[in-house]
Motif scaffolding. Structure first.
Motif, PDB file in Angstrom:
ATOM      1  N   UNK A  61      31.144  49.670 -13.075  1.00  6.09           N
ATOM      2  CA  UNK A  61      30.991  50.749 -12.106  1.00  6.09           C
ATOM      3  C   UNK A  61      31.685  50.367 -10.802  1.00  6.09           C
ATOM      4  N   UNK A  62      32.756  49.607 -10.925  1.00  6.03           N
ATOM      5  CA  UNK A  62      33.582  49.287  -9.757  1.00  6.03           C
ATOM      6  C   UNK A  62      34.363  50.521  -9.322  1.00  6.03           C
ATOM      7  N   UNK A  63      35.049  50.411  -8.197  1.00  7.99           N
ATOM      8  CA  UNK A  63      35.706  51.583  -7.618  1.00  7.99           C
ATOM      9  C   UNK A  63      36.720  52.226  -8.548  1.00  7.99           C
ATOM     10  N   UNK A  64      37.596  51.395  -9.115  1.00 14.09           N
ATOM     11  CA  UNK A  64      38.663  51.944  -9.932  1.00 14.09           C
ATOM     12  C   UNK A  64      38.078  52.677 -11.133  1.00 14.09           C
ATOM     13  N   UNK A  87      35.019  53.891 -11.301  1.00 15.10           N
ATOM     14  CA  UNK A  87      34.246  55.030 -10.818  1.00 15.10           C
ATOM     15  C   UNK A  87      35.130  56.257 -10.636  1.00 15.10           C
ATOM     16  N   UNK A  88      36.269  56.075  -9.980  1.00 16.07           N
ATOM     17  CA  UNK A  88      37.114  57.254  -9.746  1.00 16.07           C
ATOM     18  C   UNK A  88      37.775  57.739 -11.036  1.00 16.07           C
ATOM     19  N   UNK A  89      37.772  56.906 -12.067  1.00 16.05           N
ATOM     20  CA  UNK A  89      38.345  57.348 -13.339  1.00 16.05           C
ATOM     21  C   UNK A  89      37.258  57.817 -14.310  1.00 16.05           C
ATOM     22  N   UNK A 100      30.116  45.273 -11.425  1.00 17.85           N
ATOM     23  CA  UNK A 100      31.061  45.781 -10.428  1.00 17.85           C
ATOM     24  C   UNK A 100      32.379  45.099 -10.634  1.00 17.85           C
ATOM     25  N   UNK A 101      33.223  45.711 -11.378  1.00 22.42           N
ATOM     26  CA  UNK A 101      34.584  45.226 -11.568  1.00 22.42           C
ATOM     27  C   UNK A 101      34.666  43.959 -12.396  1.00 22.42           C
ATOM     28  N   UNK A 115      40.994  46.517 -13.589  1.00 23.23           N
ATOM     29  CA  UNK A 115      40.986  47.867 -13.033  1.00 23.23           C
ATOM     30  C   UNK A 115      42.162  48.697 -13.524  1.00 23.23           C
TER      31      UNK A 115
END
Ligand SMILES: Cc1cc2nc3c(=O)[nH]c(=O)nc-3n(C[C@H](O)[C@H](O)[C@H](O)COP(=O)(O)O)c2cc1C
Ligand code: FES
Lengths: 731, 184
Positions: B101-104, B106-108, B140-141, B145
């Motif tokens: 559920x890291x940023x990259x 999450x946005x994907x 988280x990551x 990514x």
């Protein structure tokens, strides 16, 4: 005067030279497969196994299977490279077992590349040779001038454009080399001829003609024009120079990634590995090391951007002679992976950087602190440390210099705050990783209260290059204030995800559009997030700004460790700000109240807004609370945690207002503010939506328009995703 | 080791035997090998990693054995074990599924993949499926990514994943689990 270190290095280099020459003599063909976490995830191990089977079955003894780290071209992995004697190296993208079979039979055995699977190859036949013109902004004769002139000359002489490709590349890093200044004055451009791997220094039209007639047509190297010194990334460019994603980068920290076998000391030494260390130990002058770093204007790559030379100087002048050096491999920013890649793909380089650092500050021991989520990186570093010990490069009497130093690994255990230096020290000591107040700084009192230097992985990756090619050279790659290059982990809504290394001062748009290929799916760029949970957003309107510490800070973001997430019009800024605050809230260690409570309340407010229950006064509250948290938190986590909120409020206030006033999410992302409808005009009654609805709230019979029962709908979006006729609207 | 200079209990040899029996040989060798090193208590986290690698989690008995054998207060050992997310105090299934559920990711669209996993397995984050095959966690990551969204199962990374691919992915692991069970 005896030169024991020099002799040691020479003996090692000679041994390596012989053993690699023997290996190359036995092998005509080199097949290269990436071996790193991301490559493995994409299936590179199955590809390697399949290759081994094919090589064995063919009975050929002249094929070398070369395992390298990864180049950072994530979205096209697994990548497989084939080098046949006298030909341009060919790389294939997204290789699988079936493709291995084709490549092996058609290309390796048959000699004809499988063109349609070549990495980033558009169409048409592959060229046989290539001339790459340096067009870096720092090259004296930058711009397309010489390249276009050369192309015109080719046409005049009737050389077919299909067999010779004329390409452009970013800075080879040759411009700042000493030999460049000694050579005849006047503007020069560098040209790399492949596959011969000859670098020419061109100053005028006669030189171009000489290369054309002598090299291209005559088949002879034009010795007179040959560059005197090999620039840093030559081996990398030689292999990857034809790919736009790579040749627009300037690889210094990543120069060996995807070039050397990360488990082979020999290959690292062959790339001038440990030459810088030998130089340092021969001179025995820490001030020289620090002096070069000062000239290089090297700033820490872990986020803060503090001068590395200044940090090392502070530790060095302490009275306490028990000192430590630590490599921060915690890489906590979710969305960043350059440190992992460097540890996995070029471990000896990081080890060399740490040994040099240890010598410069007068340390006896060093530690790698690596997060436990990176098992392969841990294995590779462990292996590199053991190999170095076995070869007299670590431990007692390093390189016969009489100096002792050793390294060990300590594992993180999944706490973001442990990337903060004082928390990291606590963690190495075996405690809960909670930060403490600074000062005293670790350079005064760090690990077990002794002077300690902590640097990021990428900072260490640059050390050997700086000492090898000089601080002035490195400084010239960057800007007034910060020398060198920076590696970015490009991810999110961008076509080419992966690792990008560019000189500091490069416009952001160049990274995202020219190298990254722009936003996916033909959508509009909305913002670029830098610096992870401690950073902020650069709106699309500011995409032409230069990437450097100060400009990013001025725009309300930070450089951070190099995570770069591309956001498109489909991303809701309130939602992303909420995402980061949720992260920081979760990772807050709980020691200080402003961070522990502040992030929790910020999150509550943002949640309210995304649920359509926000009020106008919430914006004020957000701002006040964010400033309070920034000013009063104990460590960098709490002080930086509100940055994403403040930055999104600054650049995207309108989106917050839309959520609050209109109860509308412009990106149609916030579940509470959207609903799904089926357009009866477009619906053909295929029933696929009804079959995929988890709560069976879609009614309708075959060949008739369907209807969603809004009261029962859970807004999972399945119907929207599965409809082949775009009949489901998200409103 | 028969006597312990730090603990005056007269039944230490007996206690020690009990504690030693709770930990595997490599962990014991690691603790013994470091006992006389300077700052040996700093290896607590490394020791806990080894114990978790062996058992899949850190049980109360394991924590106590580590505390006693390393001569570190149990309160501190527990404090460390609970501070770090990587340490698990509950037993887990054969395969640990870690949804990034890291940023990259999450946005994907990682949330949709996570939701699908929960629906398919009938469990939430932090739980283990009834058959004991899968445990579900988030992370988280994982540093890949470029392949977002990704899911890590054991040490293997899978990506980019769509919710639609989840059932088939789980099937392959179920089949693997069945195969392994059949062997023993
Ligand atoms: C919450 C927090 C997390 C951090 N995480 C990292 C990290 O993962 N990696 C890193 O190198 N630096 C991280 N830092 C920065 C370090 O504290 C430290 O400044 C850095 O490692 C120094 O190295 P440099 O001078 O080479 O940049 C973090 C800082 C804070 C406040
Ligand atoms: S954000 Fe998921 S792998 Fe990095």
């Amino acid at each position: 005067m005896p030169q024991p270190v020099h002799d040691f290095y020479q003996a090692m280099a000679d041994r390596v030279g012989r053993s690699l020459a023997d290996r190359d003599a036995e092998h005509q063909v080199v097949v290269q497969v990436g071996s790193a976490t991301c490559e493995h995830a994409a299936g590179s191990q199955a590809v390697a196994d399949e290759l081994v089977r094919h090589i064995r079955a063919s009975g050929r003894k002249d094929i070398l299977l070369h395992r390298t780290g990864c180049t950072g071209r994530c979205s096209r992995e697994p990548i497989l490279g084939v080098r046949l004697p006298g030909r341009l190296p060919v790389k294939y993208e997204r290789v699988n077992r079936d493709l291995v079979h084709r490549i092996f039979t058609e290309h390796i055995q048959g000699g004809t590349p499988v063109a349609q699977h070549v990495l980033d190859h558009e169409a048409g036949p592959l060229p046989e040779r290539e001339l790459l013109f340096c067009e870096g902004s720092r090259c004296h004769g930058s711009g397309p001038g010489p390249r276009e002139r050369f192309a015109a000359m080719l046409a005049e002489r009737g050389v077919s454009r299909e067999s010779v490709r004329i390409g452009a590349a970013s800075c080879f890093g040759a411009c700042g080399l000493a030999s460049d200044h000694l050579a005849s004055a006047g503007p020069a451009t560098y040209v790399l001829a492949r596959p011969e791997k000859v670098l020419y220094r061109v100053t005028g039209e006669e030189d171009l003609a000489a290369i054309l007639d002598g090299h291209l047509i005559g088949g002879q190297v034009v010795e007179r024009l040959r560059a005197q010194e090999e620039p840093i990334a030559l081996a990398f460019m030689e292999r990857y120079g034809d790919v736009a994603f790579f040749n627009r980068q300037s690889r210094v920290a990543l120069r060996n990634a995807g070039v050397v076998d990360p488990e082979s000391l020999d290959e690292y030494v062959d790339m001038d590995g440990f030459k810088a260390l030998a130089d340092v130990l021969e001179r025995r002058d820490p001030d020289w090391v620090i002096g070069e770093l000062t000239k290089a204007r090297l700033r820490g790559r872990g986020g803060g951007g503090y001068s590395t030379a200044a940090k090392w100087t502070m530790a060095r002048k302490q009275a306490d002679a028990t000192r430590f050096i630590i490599c921060n491999g915690d890489e906590g920013d979710p969305g960043a992976f350059m440190d992992r890649s460097m540890l996995e793909s070029d471990p000896f380089n990081i080890v060399e950087g740490m040994i040099i650092g240890g010598f410069a500050i007068g340390a006896q021991r060093g530690f790698f602190y690596i997060r436990a989520e990176y098992p392969l990186a841990i294995r590779r570093i462990q292996q590199a440390i053991e190999t170095c010990r076995a070869h007299g490069l670590l431990g007692r009497n390093i390189m016969d210099s009489g100096w002792d130093f050793d390294l060990e690994i300590r594992l993180g255990a999944g706490a973001f705050v442990c990337g903060e230096e004082t928390a990291l020290i606590r963690s190495i000591e075996g405690e809960r990783g909670q930060p403490r107040v600074r000062p005293p700084y670790p350079t005064d009192r760090g690990l077990w209260d002794h002077p300690t230097v902590i640097n990021n992985v990428e900072t260490f990756a640059n050390i050997s290059a700086i000492l090898r090619y000089s601080g002035d050279w490195y400084a010239r790659l960057g800007t007034e204030k910060s020398g060198g290059t920076k590696v970015f982990a490009l991810a999110g809504k961008v076509r080419h995800t992966g690792l990008v290394e560019v000189p500091l001062g490069t416009p952001l748009a160049r990274v995202v559009n020219d190298i990254g290929g722009g936003v996916t799916g033909g959508r509009e760029l909305k913002a670029i997030q830098t610096g992870g949970p401690a950073g902020g957003f650069i709106p699309a309107s500011m995409q032409h700004m230069e990437v450097d510490f100060e400009p990013l800070q001025k725009a309300g973001s930070i450089m951070g460790s190099g995570g770069m997430i591309v956001l498109s019009e489909d991303d809701c800024m309130v939602d992303i700000a909420k995402f980061y605050i949720a992260f920081s809230q979760d990772e807050s260690c709980g020691k200080c109240t402003p961070c522990r409570e502040g992030t929790t309340r910020l999150l509550e407010i943002l949640e309210r807004i995304t649920q359509g229950k926000g009020e106008l006064s919430d914006l004020d509250k957000l701002e006040r609370l964010a400033r309070l948290c920034q000013r009063t938190s104990l460590c960098g986590l709490g002080r930086a945690a509100p940055n994403p909120v403040l930055s999104s409020l600054k650049h995207f206030r309108g989106e917050f207002l839309a959520h609050i006033v209109d109860r509308h999410c412009p990106a149609k992302k916030c579940v509470a503010l959207i609903h799904y409808e089926i357009n009866p005009e477009k619906c053909v009654g295929c029933t696929i939506c009804a079959r995929n609805c988890p709560v069976a709230c879609i009614a309708g019979t075959r060949k008739e328009a369907h209807v969603i029962d809004q009261a029962a709908c859970v807004k999972c979006g399945n119907c929207f995703d599965v409809c082949k006729f775009a009949a489901v609207d998200r409103v | 080791m028969t006597t312990c200079p730090h603990c005056p209990t007269d039944n230490w040899p007996e206690l020690e035997r009990g504690y030693r029996a709770m930990l595997p040989g490599d962990v014991l060798a690691f603790i013994d090998g470091n006992r006389d090193r300077e700052h040996s208590e700093s290896l607590l986290i490394a020791t806990l990693h080894m114990v978790q690698d062996h058992f899949g989690h850190l049980g109360p008995g394991h924590l106590e054995a580590v505390a006693q054998l390393m001569q570190i207060p149990l309160a501190k050992v527990t404090g460390v074990a609970t501070f770090y997310h990587y340490f698990r105090l509950q037993p887990r299934g054969r395969y640990l599924i870690n949804v990034c559920l890291g940023t990259a990711c999450y946005v994907k669209g990682a949330e949709k993949v996570a939701q699908k996993l929960m629906d398919e397995l009938g469990i939430h984050f932090g739980e283990t499926s009834k058959d004991g095959v899968f445990s579900l966690e988030s992370t988280r990551c994982v540093g890949t990514c470029g392949l977002a969204p990704v899911v890590m199962i054991g040490e293997e990374v899978h990506g980019p994943l769509t919710p639609g691919q989840v059932p088939a992915l789980l099937e392959t692991y179920l089949a693997r689990a069945a195969e392994e069970m059949a062997k023993v």
